[in-house]
Design a protein around this motif. Structure first.
Motif, mmCIF file in Angstrom:
data_model
loop_
_atom_site.group_PDB
_atom_site.id
_atom_site.type_symbol
_atom_site.label_atom_id
_atom_site.label_comp_id
_atom_site.label_asym_id
_atom_site.label_seq_id
_atom_site.Cartn_x
_atom_site.Cartn_y
_atom_site.Cartn_z
ATOM 1 N N ASP A 152 0.837 -1.199 0.000
ATOM 2 C CA ASP A 152 0.000 0.000 0.000
ATOM 3 C C ASP A 152 0.870 1.246 0.000
ATOM 4 O OD1 ASP A 152 -2.195 -1.578 0.096
ATOM 5 O OD2 ASP A 152 -2.760 -1.094 2.169
ATOM 6 N N ASP A 196 0.405 3.907 1.763
ATOM 7 C CA ASP A 196 0.406 4.693 3.001
ATOM 8 C C ASP A 196 1.450 4.250 4.016
ATOM 9 O OD1 ASP A 196 -0.639 2.299 3.725
ATOM 10 O OD2 ASP A 196 -2.619 3.046 4.244
ATOM 11 N N GLN A 249 1.755 1.588 5.616
ATOM 12 C CA GLN A 249 1.307 0.701 6.695
ATOM 13 C C GLN A 249 2.044 -0.626 6.586
ATOM 14 O OE1 GLN A 249 -3.193 1.162 6.334
ATOM 15 N NE2 GLN A 249 -2.864 1.126 8.540
ATOM 16 N N ARG A 281 1.643 -4.148 11.685
ATOM 17 C CA ARG A 281 1.130 -3.173 10.737
ATOM 18 C C ARG A 281 1.087 -1.808 11.400
ATOM 19 N NH1 ARG A 281 -1.711 -2.915 5.764
ATOM 20 N NH2 ARG A 281 -3.635 -1.716 5.797
ATOM 21 N N ARG A 326 -1.265 4.472 9.542
ATOM 22 C CA ARG A 326 -1.115 5.234 8.318
ATOM 23 C C ARG A 326 -0.320 6.505 8.615
ATOM 24 N NH1 ARG A 326 -3.502 7.071 3.578
ATOM 25 N NH2 ARG A 326 -4.555 5.256 2.734
#
Ligand code: UDP
Ligand code: MG
Length: 319
Positions: A92, A94, A96, A195, A198
Motif C-alpha cells: 500500500d 500509506d 502501513q 502493521r 497510516r
C-alpha cells in the motif's frame, strides 16, 4: 527486469515522497534491475504530480494513470499487468506495510517459495471497529469459502512470475486478489509483521467500501451463501408447520380468529427470509451479469514508460 514493485495510489500525494524514499532504499541491492510502478487510481489531489516529481528523484519510478477511479483491487491489477519483473512486490502507498520487509521476503523466495505474504501480527493506529470487523471478516470468509485464504493478510506480498501469471490468467471482473493468490496454489508462506498506523491522509476504505469488498470476497470464493438460502427456507417451512398447528388449535379451542398478531409475525418473519434469499440470489446474478458484459477492467490514460520508449499508447485496453 528482476524486481517490480507495484503500489496502488488514490489521493496519496502526502505519502508518495516518503514512500519512494523508503522503497528506493529497500530495492537498493537490485536497483539496476528494478522498477517501481505507482498506479494513480483516479486521484482528485496532486498524486499524479507527486508521482512525476518522484520520478525525477528516483529513475526506477514508473507512473501508470487510470482513466478514472476503479478501486484498490483493479488499480493493483493494472499495476500487476504492467509489471515486467521476475519477482513482484506489492504494498500500500500509506506505508502501513514496511518496504523494509522486502529483504526477508526475498530470502524466503530464494528458498523456493512462490508467494511470500505478510501476516499482520498487530495493527496500530486503527480503530477498534476496523480491527474487530477485519478480524470477523477473515474468520467468516474462511468458514464460508472453499479455498483456505490465509487469515489477517492483505495484499502486501512478494510473488514470483509463475504465481503472478497464474493469477493474471483468471479473467474475473470482481477481483479479490489475496484470495486469487491463495486459490492458484504453488508454495506459499507467511511472514509476520506489525502493521503500522497510516503515516498521512486517511483511510480510503470507509465502511461502505469495506462491506462491498467483503461481499465480493464471499461471493467470489464460495457458493455457500446460496446453500444458506436453501437452509433458511427449510427452517422457515418448519416454523410455518408449527404455526399451522397453533392456528388450527386456536380455531378449535376459541372458535374465533386468534387475533392477527401471529399473522403479522409470520408474514414479517417469512418475508424477511424471502428478501434475504432473493438478495443472495441477486448478488450472484449481478456477478453473472457483470461477467457476461465482459467489459475491459480499466483503461490507462497515461503511462510514463510508454511516453519514453514506444509511441504513446493512450488507451491501452485489457484483453
Ligand atoms: N486505494 C486505491 N483506490 C481506491 C482505494 C484505495 O488505489 O479506490 C489504495 C490506497 O491509496 C492505498 C491502498 O489502496 O495505497 C489501501 O487503501 P487504504 O490504506 O486506504 O486502506 P486501509 O489500509 O485503511 O484498509
Ligand atoms: Mg492503509
Amino acid at each position: 527486469m528482476y524486481l517490480s514493485v507495484v503500489v496502488p495510489c488514490m489521493n496519496e500525494e502526502g505519502s508518495i515522497p516518503s514512500l519512494v524514499a523508503r522503497l528506493a532504499d529497500a530495492i537498493g541491492p537490485y536497483k539496476d534491475r528494478a522498477e517501481i510502478i505507482l498506479v494513480d487510481d483516479g486521484s482528485t489531489d496532486a498524486t499524479w504530480a507527486a508521482i512525476k516529481a518522484a520520478q525525477q528523484i528516483c529513475p526506477q519510478v514508473r507512473g501508470v494513470r487510470m482513466s478514472i477511479n476503479r478501486g484498490h483491487q483493479i488499480a493493483l491489477t493494472a499495476g500487476l499487468e504492467a509489471a515486467l519483473g521476475a519477482r513482484i512486490f506489492m504494498l500500500d502507498a500509506d506505508l502501513q506495510d514496511p518496504p523494509e520487509l522486502l529483504a526477508d521476503m526475498m530470502t524466503m523466495m530464494d528458498r523456493g517459495y512462490d508467494v511470500v505474504y505478510g501476516r499482520r501480527a498487530e495493527r496500530q493506529g486503527e480503530t477498534l471497529f476496523k480491527r474487530a470487523t477485519a478480524h470477523m471478516f477473515y474468520r467468516v470468509l474462511n468458514a464460508m469459502s472453499d479455498v483456505d485464504i490465509p487469515r489477517d493478510t492483505g495484499d502486501f506480498r512478494l510473488v514470483s512470475r509463475t504465481a503472478l501469471d497464474a493469477v493474471l490468467a483468471m479473467p474475473e471482473k470482481a477481483r479479490f486478489i489475496r484470495g486469487m493468490f491463495a486459490w492458484v496454489g504453488f508454495r506459499q508462506i507467511g511472514i509476520e509483521y506489525s502493521r503500522a498506523a497510516r503515516e498521512v491522509g486517511e483511510t480510503k476504505y470507509p465502511f461502505r467500501k469495506m462491506l462491498r469488498f467483503a461481499i465480493d470476497a464471499m461471493t467470489a470464493f464460495s457458493t455457500k451463501p446460496l446453500k444458506l438460502a436453501t437452509r433458511l427456507s427449510f427452517v422457515s417451512l418448519g416454523v410455518a408447520a408449527l404455526m399451522m398447528i397453533y392456528v388450527f388449535r386456536s380455531l378449535i379451542l376459541y372458535q374465533t380468529a386468534p387475533g392477527w398478531a401471529s399473522v403479522v409475525l409470520a408474514i414479517s418473519a417469512f418475508s424477511g427470509v424471502q428478501l434475504l434469499t432473493l438478495g443472495i440470489l441477486g448478488e450472484y446474478i449481478g456477478r453473472l451479469y457483470v461477467e457476461a458484459k465482459n467489459r475491459p477492467l480499466y483503461f490507462v490514460s497515461e503511462d510514463t514508460r510508454a511516453a519514453e520508449s514506444a509511441p504513446p499508447v493512450l488507451l491501452k485496453k485489457r484483453a
